[in-house]
Scaffold this motif. Sequence first.
Motif, PDB file in Angstrom:
ATOM      1  N   VAL A   6       6.478   6.747  -4.957  1.00 29.33           N
ATOM      2  CA  VAL A   6       5.718   7.504  -3.984  1.00 29.33           C
ATOM      3  C   VAL A   6       4.398   7.882  -4.649  1.00 29.33           C
ATOM      4  O   VAL A   6       4.380   8.525  -5.695  1.00 29.33           O
ATOM      5  N   SER A   7       3.315   7.435  -4.052  1.00 34.78           N
ATOM      6  CA  SER A   7       2.001   7.622  -4.668  1.00 34.78           C
ATOM      7  C   SER A   7       1.010   8.342  -3.766  1.00 34.78           C
ATOM      8  O   SER A   7      -0.127   8.559  -4.165  1.00 34.78           O
ATOM      9  N   ASN A  49      -6.092  16.403 -10.277  1.00 37.62           N
ATOM     10  CA  ASN A  49      -5.587  15.226 -10.967  1.00 37.62           C
ATOM     11  C   ASN A  49      -6.680  14.180 -11.050  1.00 37.62           C
ATOM     12  O   ASN A  49      -7.711  14.289 -10.401  1.00 37.62           O
ATOM     13  N   GLU A  50      -6.433  13.140 -11.821  1.00 35.88           N
ATOM     14  CA  GLU A  50      -7.401  12.061 -11.941  1.00 35.88           C
ATOM     15  C   GLU A  50      -7.628  11.373 -10.598  1.00 35.88           C
ATOM     16  O   GLU A  50      -8.723  10.954 -10.277  1.00 35.88           O
ATOM     17  N   TYR A  51      -6.568  11.252  -9.790  1.00 39.21           N
ATOM     18  CA  TYR A  51      -6.661  10.592  -8.494  1.00 39.21           C
ATOM     19  C   TYR A  51      -6.198  11.537  -7.397  1.00 39.21           C
ATOM     20  O   TYR A  51      -5.318  12.359  -7.621  1.00 39.21           O
ATOM     21  N   PRO A  52      -6.726  11.400  -6.201  1.00 41.47           N
ATOM     22  CA  PRO A  52      -6.221  12.186  -5.084  1.00 41.47           C
ATOM     23  C   PRO A  52      -4.766  11.824  -4.827  1.00 41.47           C
ATOM     24  O   PRO A  52      -4.342  10.707  -5.091  1.00 41.47           O
ATOM     25  N   PHE A  69       5.331  10.159   3.432  1.00 33.97           N
ATOM     26  CA  PHE A  69       4.935   9.682   2.112  1.00 33.97           C
ATOM     27  C   PHE A  69       4.613   8.193   2.182  1.00 33.97           C
ATOM     28  O   PHE A  69       5.071   7.486   3.084  1.00 33.97           O
ATOM     29  N   TYR A  70       3.821   7.735   1.221  1.00 31.91           N
ATOM     30  CA  TYR A  70       3.468   6.322   1.101  1.00 31.91           C
ATOM     31  C   TYR A  70       3.889   5.828  -0.274  1.00 31.91           C
ATOM     32  O   TYR A  70       3.677   6.506  -1.282  1.00 31.91           O
ATOM     33  N   PHE A 114       7.853   6.538   6.999  1.00 37.33           N
ATOM     34  CA  PHE A 114       7.369   6.333   5.628  1.00 37.33           C
ATOM     35  C   PHE A 114       6.233   5.321   5.699  1.00 37.33           C
ATOM     36  O   PHE A 114       6.034   4.671   6.714  1.00 37.33           O
ATOM     37  N   GLY A 115       5.481   5.226   4.625  1.00 31.98           N
ATOM     38  CA  GLY A 115       4.365   4.305   4.611  1.00 31.98           C
ATOM     39  C   GLY A 115       4.376   3.429   3.372  1.00 31.98           C
ATOM     40  O   GLY A 115       5.016   3.742   2.368  1.00 31.98           O
ATOM     41  N   LEU A 116       3.668   2.322   3.473  1.00 34.14           N
ATOM     42  CA  LEU A 116       3.439   1.416   2.357  1.00 34.14           C
ATOM     43  C   LEU A 116       1.937   1.275   2.188  1.00 34.14           C
ATOM     44  O   LEU A 116       1.201   1.284   3.172  1.00 34.14           O
ATOM     45  N   PHE A 117       1.473   1.166   0.930  1.00 35.55           N
ATOM     46  CA  PHE A 117       0.050   0.877   0.736  1.00 35.55           C
ATOM     47  C   PHE A 117      -0.156   0.048  -0.505  1.00 35.55           C
ATOM     48  O   PHE A 117       0.683  -0.002  -1.395  1.00 35.55           O
ATOM     49  N   SER A 118      -1.288  -0.627  -0.545  1.00 34.21           N
ATOM     50  CA  SER A 118      -1.684  -1.468  -1.663  1.00 34.21           C
ATOM     51  C   SER A 118      -3.163  -1.236  -1.920  1.00 34.21           C
ATOM     52  O   SER A 118      -3.939  -1.089  -0.986  1.00 34.21           O
ATOM     53  N   SER A 119      -3.514  -1.223  -3.193  1.00 40.13           N
ATOM     54  CA  SER A 119      -4.912  -0.989  -3.546  1.00 40.13           C
ATOM     55  C   SER A 119      -5.779  -2.218  -3.361  1.00 40.13           C
ATOM     56  O   SER A 119      -6.995  -2.126  -3.423  1.00 40.13           O
ATOM     57  N   GLY A 120      -5.177  -3.360  -3.142  1.00 38.81           N
ATOM     58  CA  GLY A 120      -5.949  -4.577  -2.937  1.00 38.81           C
ATOM     59  C   GLY A 120      -6.448  -5.191  -4.223  1.00 38.81           C
ATOM     60  O   GLY A 120      -7.173  -6.167  -4.212  1.00 38.81           O
ATOM     61  N   ASN A 121      -6.074  -4.611  -5.354  1.00 37.21           N
ATOM     62  CA  ASN A 121      -6.506  -5.154  -6.656  1.00 37.21           C
ATOM     63  C   ASN A 121      -5.458  -6.068  -7.241  1.00 37.21           C
ATOM     64  O   ASN A 121      -4.335  -5.984  -7.054  1.00 37.21           O
TER      65      ASN A 121
END
Length: 121
Positions: A6-7, A49-52, A69-70, A114-121
């Motif tokens: 969970v990010s 934090n370093e990231y949101p 959550f994602y 719930f959700g899924l996500f990808s940074s695309g990197n």
Amino acid sequence: MQNHQVSWFEIGTDDPEATMDFYGKLFGWKFIPYHDMENDYYNIVEPGNEYPTGGILATAGKVAEYSTFYTLVADVAEGIASAKEAGAQVIWGPVTDKTGLTFARLRDNGGHQFGLFSSGN
């Protein structure tokens, strides 16, 4: 990148100002407007934090208020296919924002979002 942790979280609310005020008082969270999505109102949480770590979305009465959550995955389309095989239903997505983030919202076999996500990197 794929870590299946969970990010990110998101709170959808008809009253984003009151919601941000509540969490600001409770946890000291600060909010930054986010304009890379096609919506009227989104603010990311920047708790130092370093990231949101999450965001507040104005639902404007268009959908029921929620908290979800994602999970970070390598490929959202593949994640959707796996989730559907396990009994999930797609609520919406996948969509990609201007920064290259791809995400989707689903409902598990018990009806929970719930959700899924990808940074695309």
